[in-house]
Scaffold this motif. Structure first.
Motif, PDB file in Angstrom:
ATOM      1  N   SER A   1      12.997 -17.675 -17.697  1.00  0.00           N
ATOM      2  CA  SER A   1      13.177 -18.789 -18.610  1.00  0.00           C
ATOM      3  C   SER A   1      11.902 -19.064 -19.396  1.00  0.00           C
ATOM      4  N   GLN A   2      12.082 -19.531 -20.590  1.00  0.00           N
ATOM      5  CA  GLN A   2      10.945 -19.899 -21.411  1.00  0.00           C
ATOM      6  C   GLN A   2      10.255 -21.116 -20.810  1.00  0.00           C
ATOM      7  N   VAL A   3       8.932 -21.081 -20.744  1.00  0.00           N
ATOM      8  CA  VAL A   3       8.183 -22.199 -20.183  1.00  0.00           C
ATOM      9  C   VAL A   3       8.028 -23.272 -21.243  1.00  0.00           C
ATOM     10  N   LEU A   4       8.403 -24.502 -20.893  1.00  0.00           N
ATOM     11  CA  LEU A   4       8.300 -25.611 -21.832  1.00  0.00           C
ATOM     12  C   LEU A   4       6.906 -26.224 -21.774  1.00  0.00           C
ATOM     13  N   THR A   5       6.541 -26.935 -22.800  1.00  0.00           N
ATOM     14  CA  THR A   5       5.247 -27.615 -22.826  1.00  0.00           C
ATOM     15  C   THR A   5       5.229 -28.736 -21.792  1.00  0.00           C
ATOM     16  N   ASP A   6       4.117 -28.850 -21.054  1.00  0.00           N
ATOM     17  CA  ASP A   6       3.992 -29.895 -20.044  1.00  0.00           C
ATOM     18  C   ASP A   6       4.012 -31.279 -20.688  1.00  0.00           C
ATOM     19  N   ARG A   7       4.664 -32.218 -20.022  1.00  0.00           N
ATOM     20  CA  ARG A   7       4.632 -33.612 -20.452  1.00  0.00           C
ATOM     21  C   ARG A   7       3.819 -34.375 -19.417  1.00  0.00           C
ATOM     22  N   VAL A   8       2.517 -34.461 -19.625  1.00  0.00           N
ATOM     23  CA  VAL A   8       1.641 -35.111 -18.667  1.00  0.00           C
ATOM     24  C   VAL A   8       1.592 -36.599 -18.962  1.00  0.00           C
ATOM     25  N   ALA A   9       1.829 -37.421 -17.938  1.00  0.00           N
ATOM     26  CA  ALA A   9       1.856 -38.879 -18.112  1.00  0.00           C
ATOM     27  C   ALA A   9       1.064 -39.542 -16.993  1.00  0.00           C
ATOM     28  N   PRO A  10      -0.273 -39.542 -17.085  1.00  0.00           N
ATOM     29  CA  PRO A  10      -1.093 -40.100 -16.003  1.00  0.00           C
ATOM     30  C   PRO A  10      -0.897 -41.599 -15.808  1.00  0.00           C
ATOM     31  N   ASP A  11      -0.439 -42.290 -16.848  1.00  0.00           N
ATOM     32  CA  ASP A  11      -0.260 -43.745 -16.747  1.00  0.00           C
ATOM     33  C   ASP A  11       1.219 -44.125 -16.680  1.00  0.00           C
TER      34      ASP A  11
ATOM     35  N   HIS B   1       8.196 -28.625  -7.588  1.00  0.00           N
ATOM     36  CA  HIS B   1       9.416 -28.883  -8.348  1.00  0.00           C
ATOM     37  C   HIS B   1       9.255 -28.982  -9.860  1.00  0.00           C
ATOM     38  N   TYR B   2       8.078 -29.299 -10.356  1.00  0.00           N
ATOM     39  CA  TYR B   2       7.956 -29.616 -11.786  1.00  0.00           C
ATOM     40  C   TYR B   2       8.440 -28.479 -12.686  1.00  0.00           C
ATOM     41  N   ARG B   3       7.923 -27.278 -12.467  1.00  0.00           N
ATOM     42  CA  ARG B   3       8.325 -26.147 -13.311  1.00  0.00           C
ATOM     43  C   ARG B   3       9.811 -25.855 -13.199  1.00  0.00           C
ATOM     44  N   LYS B   4      10.334 -25.937 -11.993  1.00  0.00           N
ATOM     45  CA  LYS B   4      11.754 -25.637 -11.789  1.00  0.00           C
ATOM     46  C   LYS B   4      12.640 -26.704 -12.450  1.00  0.00           C
TER      47      LYS B   4
ATOM     48  N   HIS C   1      26.736 -32.729 -16.768  1.00  0.00           N
ATOM     49  CA  HIS C   1      25.633 -32.898 -15.816  1.00  0.00           C
ATOM     50  C   HIS C   1      25.077 -34.308 -15.995  1.00  0.00           C
ATOM     51  N   PHE C   2      24.087 -34.685 -15.194  1.00  0.00           N
ATOM     52  CA  PHE C   2      23.560 -36.052 -15.225  1.00  0.00           C
ATOM     53  C   PHE C   2      22.155 -36.154 -15.820  1.00  0.00           C
ATOM     54  N   LEU C   3      21.543 -35.056 -16.203  1.00  0.00           N
ATOM     55  CA  LEU C   3      20.157 -35.089 -16.687  1.00  0.00           C
ATOM     56  C   LEU C   3      20.093 -35.703 -18.083  1.00  0.00           C
ATOM     57  N   MET C   4      19.208 -36.708 -18.260  1.00  0.00           N
ATOM     58  CA  MET C   4      19.097 -37.402 -19.534  1.00  0.00           C
ATOM     59  C   MET C   4      17.868 -36.970 -20.335  1.00  0.00           C
ATOM     60  N   ASP C   5      16.722 -36.860 -19.683  1.00  0.00           N
ATOM     61  CA  ASP C   5      15.459 -36.533 -20.343  1.00  0.00           C
ATOM     62  C   ASP C   5      14.746 -35.407 -19.608  1.00  0.00           C
ATOM     63  N   PRO C   6      13.814 -34.733 -20.297  1.00  0.00           N
ATOM     64  CA  PRO C   6      13.001 -33.739 -19.596  1.00  0.00           C
ATOM     65  C   PRO C   6      12.177 -34.422 -18.500  1.00  0.00           C
ATOM     66  N   PRO C   7      11.798 -33.689 -17.460  1.00  0.00           N
ATOM     67  CA  PRO C   7      10.993 -34.287 -16.383  1.00  0.00           C
ATOM     68  C   PRO C   7       9.589 -34.639 -16.868  1.00  0.00           C
ATOM     69  N   VAL C   8       9.018 -35.681 -16.293  1.00  0.00           N
ATOM     70  CA  VAL C   8       7.684 -36.151 -16.634  1.00  0.00           C
ATOM     71  C   VAL C   8       6.742 -35.887 -15.463  1.00  0.00           C
ATOM     72  N   LEU C   9       5.561 -35.354 -15.762  1.00  0.00           N
ATOM     73  CA  LEU C   9       4.556 -35.088 -14.739  1.00  0.00           C
ATOM     74  C   LEU C   9       3.638 -36.295 -14.593  1.00  0.00           C
TER      75      LEU C   9
ATOM     76  N   VAL D   1       6.831 -35.586 -10.009  1.00  0.00           N
ATOM     77  CA  VAL D   1       7.647 -35.351 -11.187  1.00  0.00           C
ATOM     78  C   VAL D   1       8.781 -36.368 -11.166  1.00  0.00           C
ATOM     79  N   VAL D   2       9.027 -36.983 -12.319  1.00  0.00           N
ATOM     80  CA  VAL D   2      10.042 -38.030 -12.449  1.00  0.00           C
ATOM     81  C   VAL D   2      10.976 -37.653 -13.585  1.00  0.00           C
ATOM     82  N   GLN D   3      12.281 -37.766 -13.341  1.00  0.00           N
ATOM     83  CA  GLN D   3      13.255 -37.408 -14.378  1.00  0.00           C
ATOM     84  C   GLN D   3      14.347 -38.469 -14.465  1.00  0.00           C
ATOM     85  N   LYS D   4      14.600 -38.902 -15.679  1.00  0.00           N
ATOM     86  CA  LYS D   4      15.628 -39.907 -15.935  1.00  0.00           C
ATOM     87  C   LYS D   4      17.006 -39.247 -15.916  1.00  0.00           C
TER      88      LYS D   4
END
Length: 288
Positions: free
Chosen positions: A42-52, A95-98, A118-126, A170-173
């Motif tokens: 699979s193509q690797v997506l850009t990381d969504r880093v959210a320290p705050d 889990h984040y990459r998967k 499916h139930f996934l709404m948004d990409p996962p957040v790191l 990792v958090v996913q809506k």
């Protein structure tokens, strides 16, 4: 339950056969089990880093509520939209990459090509730099009845969902799953649990049996479509059927570990094959 002209025993049997045959076509699964994986990934997506990242909308924090957990992830409802929105939370290291790959697969393949739900709404957040105290807090709020299948009592009581050695999450809506519903999986334990729950679920179904079977047949075709596009998708098939016969794909990321495992084995076999070839050529030169 609407009248459909089918008696209770017959309807239960019909439902059981419908679910088992549409979900587990043995000859189809066996073909995938025996077939080799295609090269690539699979193509690797850009990381969504959210320290705050803000946890205010998780009931774990706002209401100290227990999460509904599986083996490695937990679900908490949204504080602002508890009836329709929630969040999956897991240790990011594993889990984040998967989960990123699963979101891409869900949007492009399941939803885009196979017309599946499916139930996934948004990409996962790191979320990085998570404190040990916070991980301990989340682990104290885990309720994971699903993990009781296949684990002994000692492992049940000692196992943590969130790894204290991994300071990232990792958090996913996601959408909240409909209730009541029938939950099942490909593994034997989950399949047996599903069959036991069918009588109760039968009483909760709100559509006539012909319509239920029509929707299950459409879901079966969508499932086969997904399996055609990802050869490891069958490995840990999990889904949910609501009382109107709608089928939802869940735990979509669970098959990627098998894909990674198979890819690693191919690389090792290729490396081993090259090593043997070099030894053979070296030996041939020594003899000439």
């Amino acid at each position: 339950m609407p009248k459909t002209g089918v008696n209770a025993t017959g309807m239960m049997a019909s439902l059981a056969l419908a679910f088992i045959h549409f979900l587990y076509p043995k000859e189809y699964l066996a073909a995938y089990f025996d077939s080799a994986l295609a090269a690539g990934g699979s193509q690797v997506l850009t990381d969504r880093v959210a320290p705050d990242f803000s946890w205010d909308d998780l009931e774990a924090i706002s209401r100290n509520a227990s999460g509904n957990c599986g083996a490695d992830k937990c679900f908490w409802r949204s504080t602002s939209e508890p009836e329709s929105v929630g969040y999956l939370v897991a240790s990011a290291g594993y889990h984040y990459r998967k989960m990123k790959r699963a979101f891409k697969f869900a949007k492009e393949i399941l939803e885009g090509e196979c017309n599946a739900k499916h139930f996934l709404m948004d990409p996962p957040v790191l979320v990085q730099n998570v404190s040990r105290d916070f991980l301990d807090q989340l682990n104290s709020l885990t309720d994971n009845p699903a993990i009781r299948i296949g684990l002994d009592n000692a492992n049940k009581s000692q196992r943590s969902i969130f790894y204290v050695s991994d300071p990232s999450l990792v958090v996913q809506k996601v959408k909240v799953a409909p209730s009541p519903s029938l939950l099942f999986g490909y593994t034997q334990g989950k399949r047996q649990t599903m069959i036991k729950e069918i009588p109760t679920f039968r009483e909760q179904v709100t559509v006539p049996l012909p319509l239920l079977e029509e929707r299950l047949e459409a879901a079966r075709k969508a499932l086969r479509c997904a399996m055609d596009r990802k050869e490891t998708y069958w490995w840990d098939i999990q889904g949910l059927v609501d009382v109107e016969g709608n089928y939802y794909h869940i735990d979509i990321d669970s098959h990627f570990w098998q894909e990674d495992k198979q890819r690693k084995r191919r690389k090792e076999a290729e490396k081993d094959g090259k090593g043997k070839k070099k030894k053979k050529e070296k030996k041939k030169k020594e003899l000439t």
